[in-house]
Design a protein around this motif. Structure first.
Motif, PDB file in Angstrom:
ATOM      1  N   ALA A 152      -8.925   9.306  39.843  1.00 65.48           N
ATOM      2  CA  ALA A 152      -8.811  10.569  39.108  1.00 65.48           C
ATOM      3  C   ALA A 152     -10.159  11.072  38.626  1.00 65.48           C
ATOM      4  O   ALA A 152     -10.450  12.270  38.698  1.00 65.48           O
ATOM      5  CB  ALA A 152      -7.853  10.403  37.934  1.00 65.48           C
ATOM      6  N   SER A 153     -11.004  10.171  38.143  1.00 61.48           N
ATOM      7  CA  SER A 153     -12.325  10.585  37.651  1.00 61.48           C
ATOM      8  C   SER A 153     -13.195  11.108  38.785  1.00 61.48           C
ATOM      9  O   SER A 153     -13.900  12.111  38.634  1.00 61.48           O
ATOM     10  CB  SER A 153     -13.011   9.406  36.955  1.00 61.48           C
ATOM     11  OG  SER A 153     -12.299   9.019  35.805  1.00 61.48           O
ATOM     12  N   THR A 154     -13.149  10.449  39.931  1.00 55.97           N
ATOM     13  CA  THR A 154     -13.920  10.887  41.094  1.00 55.97           C
ATOM     14  C   THR A 154     -13.423  12.230  41.605  1.00 55.97           C
ATOM     15  O   THR A 154     -14.215  13.104  41.971  1.00 55.97           O
ATOM     16  CB  THR A 154     -13.862   9.819  42.196  1.00 55.97           C
ATOM     17  OG1 THR A 154     -14.393   8.591  41.695  1.00 55.97           O
ATOM     18  CG2 THR A 154     -14.640  10.253  43.433  1.00 55.97           C
ATOM     19  N   VAL A 155     -12.103  12.397  41.640  1.00 53.18           N
ATOM     20  CA  VAL A 155     -11.514  13.661  42.100  1.00 53.18           C
ATOM     21  C   VAL A 155     -11.972  14.815  41.214  1.00 53.18           C
ATOM     22  O   VAL A 155     -12.352  15.883  41.712  1.00 53.18           O
ATOM     23  CB  VAL A 155      -9.978  13.546  42.122  1.00 53.18           C
ATOM     24  CG1 VAL A 155      -9.320  14.916  42.209  1.00 53.18           C
ATOM     25  CG2 VAL A 155      -9.545  12.684  43.300  1.00 53.18           C
ATOM     26  N   ARG A 156     -11.932  14.629  39.922  1.00 57.43           N
ATOM     27  CA  ARG A 156     -12.346  15.708  39.022  1.00 57.43           C
ATOM     28  C   ARG A 156     -13.834  16.015  39.161  1.00 57.43           C
ATOM     29  O   ARG A 156     -14.245  17.175  39.126  1.00 57.43           O
ATOM     30  CB  ARG A 156     -11.986  15.359  37.579  1.00 57.43           C
ATOM     31  CG  ARG A 156     -10.494  15.389  37.344  1.00 57.43           C
ATOM     32  CD  ARG A 156     -10.115  15.285  35.880  1.00 57.43           C
ATOM     33  NE  ARG A 156      -8.672  15.426  35.729  1.00 57.43           N
ATOM     34  CZ  ARG A 156      -8.027  16.589  35.708  1.00 57.43           C
ATOM     35  NH1 ARG A 156      -8.716  17.717  35.819  1.00 57.43           N
ATOM     36  NH2 ARG A 156      -6.722  16.634  35.587  1.00 57.43           N
ATOM     37  N   ASP A 157     -14.640  14.984  39.338  1.00 58.15           N
ATOM     38  CA  ASP A 157     -16.075  15.216  39.532  1.00 58.15           C
ATOM     39  C   ASP A 157     -16.355  15.915  40.864  1.00 58.15           C
ATOM     40  O   ASP A 157     -17.268  16.741  40.960  1.00 58.15           O
ATOM     41  CB  ASP A 157     -16.839  13.900  39.455  1.00 58.15           C
ATOM     42  CG  ASP A 157     -17.184  13.507  38.022  1.00 58.15           C
ATOM     43  OD1 ASP A 157     -16.839  14.278  37.096  1.00 58.15           O
ATOM     44  OD2 ASP A 157     -17.804  12.446  37.824  1.00 58.15           O
ATOM     45  N   ALA A 158     -15.596  15.579  41.902  1.00 50.91           N
ATOM     46  CA  ALA A 158     -15.766  16.268  43.190  1.00 50.91           C
ATOM     47  C   ALA A 158     -15.392  17.738  43.059  1.00 50.91           C
ATOM     48  O   ALA A 158     -16.086  18.623  43.574  1.00 50.91           O
ATOM     49  CB  ALA A 158     -14.905  15.589  44.254  1.00 50.91           C
ATOM     50  N   ASN A 189      -3.820  19.918  39.900  1.00 50.62           N
ATOM     51  CA  ASN A 189      -4.514  21.066  39.312  1.00 50.62           C
ATOM     52  C   ASN A 189      -5.896  21.278  39.912  1.00 50.62           C
ATOM     53  O   ASN A 189      -6.443  22.385  39.830  1.00 50.62           O
ATOM     54  CB  ASN A 189      -4.660  20.877  37.797  1.00 50.62           C
ATOM     55  CG  ASN A 189      -3.334  20.922  37.081  1.00 50.62           C
ATOM     56  OD1 ASN A 189      -2.469  21.725  37.409  1.00 50.62           O
ATOM     57  ND2 ASN A 189      -3.160  20.046  36.097  1.00 50.62           N
ATOM     58  N   VAL A 190      -6.483  20.219  40.470  1.00 48.16           N
ATOM     59  CA  VAL A 190      -7.866  20.309  40.950  1.00 48.16           C
ATOM     60  C   VAL A 190      -8.032  19.867  42.394  1.00 48.16           C
ATOM     61  O   VAL A 190      -9.136  19.920  42.939  1.00 48.16           O
ATOM     62  CB  VAL A 190      -8.816  19.483  40.056  1.00 48.16           C
ATOM     63  CG1 VAL A 190      -8.879  20.069  38.653  1.00 48.16           C
ATOM     64  CG2 VAL A 190      -8.406  18.012  40.005  1.00 48.16           C
ATOM     65  N   ALA A 191      -6.947  19.401  43.031  1.00 49.81           N
ATOM     66  CA  ALA A 191      -7.069  18.858  44.384  1.00 49.81           C
ATOM     67  C   ALA A 191      -5.780  19.062  45.159  1.00 49.81           C
ATOM     68  O   ALA A 191      -4.720  19.320  44.587  1.00 49.81           O
ATOM     69  CB  ALA A 191      -7.398  17.361  44.329  1.00 49.81           C
ATOM     70  N   GLU A 192      -5.906  18.934  46.468  1.00 53.48           N
ATOM     71  CA  GLU A 192      -4.729  18.941  47.337  1.00 53.48           C
ATOM     72  C   GLU A 192      -4.234  17.511  47.480  1.00 53.48           C
ATOM     73  O   GLU A 192      -4.979  16.637  47.938  1.00 53.48           O
ATOM     74  CB  GLU A 192      -5.104  19.505  48.711  1.00 53.48           C
ATOM     75  CG  GLU A 192      -3.987  19.471  49.731  1.00 53.48           C
ATOM     76  CD  GLU A 192      -4.428  19.881  51.120  1.00 53.48           C
ATOM     77  OE1 GLU A 192      -3.705  19.535  52.082  1.00 53.48           O
ATOM     78  OE2 GLU A 192      -5.481  20.540  51.254  1.00 53.48           O
ATOM     79  N   VAL A 193      -3.012  17.262  47.067  1.00 48.81           N
ATOM     80  CA  VAL A 193      -2.430  15.925  47.181  1.00 48.81           C
ATOM     81  C   VAL A 193      -1.649  15.851  48.487  1.00 48.81           C
ATOM     82  O   VAL A 193      -0.729  16.625  48.726  1.00 48.81           O
ATOM     83  CB  VAL A 193      -1.529  15.599  45.975  1.00 48.81           C
ATOM     84  CG1 VAL A 193      -0.886  14.223  46.154  1.00 48.81           C
ATOM     85  CG2 VAL A 193      -2.339  15.648  44.677  1.00 48.81           C
TER      86      VAL A 193
END
Length: 204
Positions: A152-158, A189-193
């Motif tokens: 989750a932290s990496t996804v938000r930073d990306a 909210n921030v990525a395509e799952v």
């Protein structure tokens, strides 16, 4: 890029979070400390299949390796919150260059770049962003452990760095299915799952 759109392999990186011996192997630090995560044990073979498919399309495979750097006396420098959660961590665990810090065997020959990380995000205080931009990467697919932590932290930073960001839902695991599903829902909210099979099918 809309959900389900074709993914240009040559401009995409698979970012594998912390599939390391000390986390997953029966002889690793976490198993020794009594922390088991059965769903995570299924990930290496599944993620390796994705890595092979992406590399066949000219993409890049990156692995983050959680690392406990030693101090001057050789003791691991463990952040206070992690020490409270995992008091069993000891000298040699996740040490740079050690067997425990290494990627699991299923990823052998598949990882193009490994970055050592000291916190949840694979971008924090690493050269990951530099490597991806230098390689012409504009999309990242994130997988690994744990869903509500490093993933989750990496996804938000990306997302914050304007990469097209995907999460491979069945390529991730957490300590508990509820945590896993809640985190996936939040990351929408921030990525395509998506999932591993759909990602492979989308590669061009």
């Amino acid at each position: 890029m809309s959900a389900g759109a074709p993914i240009v392999g040559a401009k995409t990186a698979l970012v594998i979070i912390d599939l390391q011996n000390d986390f997953l192997d029966p002889k690793g630090a976490y198993a020794r400390g009594g922390d088991s995560n059965p769903p995570a044990l299924l990930l290496p073979a599944r993620v390796a299949e994705v890595a092979r498919a992406l590399k066949a399309k000219g993409g890049m495979v990156v692995a983050s390796q959680f690392t406990l750097w030693p101090d001057a006396s050789g003791e691991p420098m463990v952040s206070p919150h992690l020490k409270a959660l995992r008091p069993y961590l000891q000298k040699g665990d996740f040490a740079p260059g050690s067997w425990g810090q290494a990627n699991v065997d299923a990823l052998a020959g598949l990882v193009d770049v490994s970055v050592c990380k000291v916190a949840y995000s694979a971008f924090f205080n690493t050269q990951l962003d530099w490597v991806l931009r230098r390689a012409g990467i504009d999309s990242v697919a994130v997988c690994g452990i744990v869903t509500n932590g490093g993933v989750a932290s990496t996804v938000r930073d990306a997302h914050m760095r304007d990469y097209h960001t995907l999460v491979l839902a069945d390529g991730c695991a957490a300590f508990g299915e509820e945590r896993h599903q809640t985190s996936l829902a939040d990351m929408r909210n921030v990525a395509e799952v998506t999932d591993c099979a759909a990602f492979i099918r989308s590669l061009t």
